[in-house]
Design an enzyme around this catalytic site. Structure first.
Site, PDB file in Angstrom:
ATOM      1  N   GLU A 109       1.082  -1.080  -0.074  1.00  0.00           N
ATOM      2  CA  GLU A 109       0.037   0.004  -0.093  1.00  0.00           C
ATOM      3  C   GLU A 109       0.754   1.343  -0.044  1.00  0.00           C
ATOM      4  OE1 GLU A 109      -3.236   0.115  -0.573  1.00  0.00           O
ATOM      5  OE2 GLU A 109      -3.684  -2.010  -0.203  1.00  0.00           O
ATOM      6  N   TYR A 161      -6.007   5.998   4.679  1.00  0.00           N
ATOM      7  CA  TYR A 161      -6.433   5.094   3.718  1.00  0.00           C
ATOM      8  C   TYR A 161      -5.391   3.757   4.044  1.00  0.00           C
ATOM      9  CZ  TYR A 161      -5.613   2.088  -0.267  1.00  0.00           C
ATOM     10  OH  TYR A 161      -5.424   1.147  -0.978  1.00  0.00           O
ATOM     11  N   ASP A 176     -10.332   5.272  -1.276  1.00  0.00           N
ATOM     12  CA  ASP A 176      -9.223   5.897  -2.277  1.00  0.00           C
ATOM     13  C   ASP A 176      -9.944   6.572  -3.476  1.00  0.00           C
ATOM     14  OD1 ASP A 176     -10.027   3.787  -4.080  1.00  0.00           O
ATOM     15  OD2 ASP A 176      -7.663   3.530  -4.339  1.00  0.00           O
TER      16      ASP A 176
END
Length: 298
Positions: free
Chosen positions: A40, A123, A141
């Protein structure tokens, strides 16, 4: 408006995900929570196709937080390569040290603990909670925001920071069952990445086209204020900073320092070059030596 993901839409998206999800190495239970977090962080503002080889190489060398924590900054910056925004690499190492020292080398399992880690925002914390731990949490997102706005509201998502209304929509659409919510997050995000794209959505290939309010309305304002506007790169400080770091990464084995003359050969505008070298030094990405030479931090 439908609530909790709209059961029929959720089912169709889940079936589409099962048949079409990209086979990324951190998906489908093949990576632990640390591997998911690394993916991520690397994927922020970076195309997924560029991330995969870096992630594979990174995880071979540093498969655990403690392994990364013990690396030198120079090794970390070199391994980050051309992923962009290299400060992320050092923040990831800071995160690894906290996880090693405070959590026994295992990522914490709560949102509050995750978001308190260096370099971890809303996020990333939500993505780890959902994709690594199977928790019921809305992952928000730009791709997910765009899909939800188009399908359920019939309007284009205009990017920027997520609004309260967008967060409310994401939470209301999230399936009540935790396992279903994970698939929902995965499938909506994937749909936004490969089908419901910002400029040229492939509506003919969309599994929920028949229920899309945006398509039914004639796709009003398509691509307006794109969620990730194209930014000029040539001639920017980002380019110059990248040239300096790339030159340091390319030094022959046994060489650690780039002379001032070599630095000056990289860019004609000395004022801009000096500004970029100073900013790299301020960010901890290089060390500026008294004679004007530079090296990666030790």
């Amino acid at each position: 408006m439908a609530e909790s993901g709209d059961g029929e839409i959720a089912l169709r998206l889940a079936a589409w995900w099962e048949a079409n999800a990209r086979d990324l190495p951190w998906r489908f239970g093949r990576a632990d929570a640390w591997g998911v977090l690394v993916s991520e962080v690397m994927s922020q503002q970076t195309q997924m196709s560029r991330v995969v080889p870096y992630w594979l190489a990174w995880m071979r060398v540093w498969p655990t937080p403690s392994a990364l924590a013990d690396a030198t900054p120079a090794e970390v910056i070199t391994a980050w390569g051309r992923l962009g925004y290299p400060r992320r690499a050092l923040r990831l190492q800071e995160c690894a040290r906290v996880v090693r020292d405070r959590y026994g080398d295992e990522l914490p399992h709560t949102y509050d603990e995750l978001i308190a880690l260096p370099g971890v925002g809303d996020y990333t914390a939500s993505a780890v909670m959902s994709f690594a731990f199977g928790g019921r949490v809305a992952v928000i997102d730009t791709n997910i925001r765009r899909v939800l706005s188009r399908v359920f509201l019939g309007v284009e998502s205009h990017g920027g920071a997520a609004s309260a209304a967008e967060r409310d929509l994401a939470n209301r659409m999230l399936p009540a069952d935790a396992a279903d919510s994970v698939v929902w997050n995965e499938s909506v995000m994937e749909l936004g990445a490969v089908v419901c794209t910002a400029k040229s959505p492939l509506c003919d290939h969309c599994p929920v086209a028949d229920d899309c309010a945006f398509l039914a309305a004639g796709r009003p304002g398509l691509g307006e204020r794109r969620t990730r506007p194209r930014q000029r790169f040539s001639g920017t400080d980002r380019q110059v900073r990248g040239l300096v770091l790339d030159a340091l990464r390319r030094l022959d084995a046994g060489e650690h320092t780039l002379s001032r003359a070599a630095v000056e050969s990289l860019w004609e505008d000395r004022v801009q070059l000096d500004r970029c070298v100073a900013s790299l030094d301020d960010d901890g990405l290089i060390e500026l030596l008294p004679d004007g030479a530079v090296r990666l931090p030790r």
